[in-house]
Design a protein around this motif. Structure first.
Motif, short mmCIF file in Angstrom:
data_model
loop_
_atom_site.label_atom_id
_atom_site.label_comp_id
_atom_site.label_asym_id
_atom_site.label_seq_id
_atom_site.Cartn_x
_atom_site.Cartn_y
_atom_site.Cartn_z
N GLU A 277 0.82 -1.03 -0.51
CA GLU A 277 -0.02 0.06 -0.25
C GLU A 277 1.17 1.46 -0.14
O GLU A 277 0.74 2.24 -0.14
N ARG A 278 1.92 1.31 0.69
CA ARG A 278 2.61 2.03 0.85
C ARG A 278 3.63 3.24 -0.22
O ARG A 278 3.67 4.00 -0.42
N VAL A 279 3.97 1.60 -0.66
CA VAL A 279 5.23 2.07 -2.33
C VAL A 279 4.15 2.20 -3.17
O VAL A 279 4.37 2.92 -4.04
N CYS A 282 3.38 5.72 -2.44
CA CYS A 282 4.40 6.76 -2.57
C CYS A 282 5.21 6.91 -3.87
O CYS A 282 5.18 8.23 -4.29
N THR A 283 4.70 5.93 -4.81
CA THR A 283 5.23 5.53 -6.23
C THR A 283 4.31 6.26 -7.14
O THR A 283 4.46 6.75 -9.03
N ARG A 284 3.39 5.76 -6.84
CA ARG A 284 2.52 6.40 -8.12
C ARG A 284 2.75 4.99 -8.97
O ARG A 284 2.23 6.24 -10.68
N LEU A 323 14.67 6.73 -4.41
CA LEU A 323 14.55 8.45 -3.58
C LEU A 323 13.16 9.12 -2.61
O LEU A 323 13.33 8.40 -1.50
N ILE A 324 12.19 8.69 -3.69
CA ILE A 324 11.15 8.68 -3.01
C ILE A 324 11.06 7.83 -2.48
O ILE A 324 9.94 8.27 -0.56
#
Length: 356
Positions: A277-279, A282-284, A323-324
């Motif tokens: 979920e987080r990845v 964050c990256t979309r 980096l994100i």
């Protein structure tokens, strides 16, 4: 083994089989277990080798594979032993997909285990033709804690052992306890017998259908109870009582470790779901999930080791995503890049879970 009264062990037999069945069910529910449980296979390799005296950690091995070798030569040698252990398990797993376990496979695994490490000059990949014994440095055979059978008997004993390995006993876990102990008693190689004996555990469980894949990490328990493990093996003789004690110890190890393995596998799945979920958030990116799979397969890495296959992101896009994720705290920097030396990143939560 005939003549054993297992009535005192019946409760443990039921408990160990139940715990193992629960673990098998969890494994079946793990999506892509080869990826998600890969770090735990590394943990097993580390702990099995540690019983033999190595000091390297899971993190040491992950960092080595990312290009950061330990400074100490002894620690580097430990890492090589651990990598060999994992490779041997992978080779055995592939072999068992097409044929049953054989003594030739056993010799091949031994050859892999001792490749370029301690014991490489001790008849690697060959059953022993000389007498060996177990004791401290400088111990004579008369002073030894354990003296295996004479080498002339090894071929016959191994033939009997292989036949029993493939026999269908009433309870496979009791059979595995005896298979493991008999292997250690025969001690068919000059070195590496302990590690091979522990590799046999998941292979046997898989071949007997008790696990869908040879994924069972028993070395955590054996490392914690090393003295009892070794003593239980050394006390084995022709008396039924010594074998009952050993079987009960081994069943207890299976029961406890199956419960732990279940908890750990579920924790890994939960971590994966949370990070997924987080990845994605964050990256979309359409590459978010394949990227996360790469992190689980190799929790310590450089950007050049990330391979998302044909049609993957450009290197610039990949670097931006890393980096994100670093800024979001999902990835941590182990080593900053400098010149031609690349940056090394870590999926810290997963590495920490494996070190526990």
């Amino acid at each position: 083994m005939k003549g054993l009264d297992l009535s005192s062990a019946l409760r443990l037999i039921v408990q160990a089989n139940s715990a193992l069945a629960l673990f098998k069910g969890v494994l079946i529910g793990v999506p892509n277990p080869d990826v998600m449980l890969s770090p735990l296979a590394m943990q097993e390799a580390v702990l099995s080798s540690r019983i033999e005296g190595t000091q390297a950690t899971v993190g040491d091995v992950f960092r080595y594979e990312a290009g950061e070798a330990p400074a100490q030569e002894s620690r580097r040698n430990d890492v090589f032993e651990i990598i060999n252990y994992r490779k041997a398990l992978q080779v055995a797993r592939a072999e068992l997909e097409t044929r049953p376990f054989t003594l030739n496979l056993l010799k091949r695994l031994h050859e892999i285990l001792l490749d370029s490490v301690r014991g490489r000059n001790k008849a690697r990949g060959q059953f022993r033709t000389v007498q060996n014994w177990i004791g401290g440095t400088g111990t004579t055979m008369e002073q030894a804690q354990f003296v295996p059978p004479e080498p002339a008997r090894v071929p016959e004993l191994l033939g009997n052992w292989e036949s029993y390995y493939h026999h269908d006993e009433v309870d496979a876990l009791v059979q595995l306890a005896i298979v493991h102990a008999q292997f250690e008693i025969i001690h068919p190689f000059l070195d590496g017998n302990g590690r091979l004996g522990r590799i046999l555990v998941p292979l046997f469980l898989h071949e007997k259908g008790l696990l869908s894949s040879p994924v069972f990490y028993i070395s955590t328990y054996l490392e914690e109870h090393r003295a009892a493990y070794i003593e239980s093996l050394r006390q084995l003789d022709n008396s039924p009582e010594s074998w009952i004690r050993w079987i009960e110890f081994f069943l207890g190890a299976i029961k406890v470790q199956a419960q732990r393995n279940t908890e750990t596998a579920m924790a890994v799945m939960q971590l994966y779901a949370t990070l997924k979920e987080r990845v994605i958030e964050c990256t979309r990116s359409q590459y978010a999930v394949p990227l996360l799979d790469q992190f689980f397969h190799r929790p310590v890495f450089t950007s050049t080791q990330i391979d998302l296959g044909p049609g993957g992101p450009t290197y610039a896009r990949l670097s931006k995503m890393l980096l994100i994720l670093r800024e979001a705290g999902i990835l941590q920097v182990i080593r900053e890049g400098s010149g031609r030396r690349p940056q090394i990143l870590s999926l810290h939560e997963l590495v920490t879970m494996c070190e526990a």
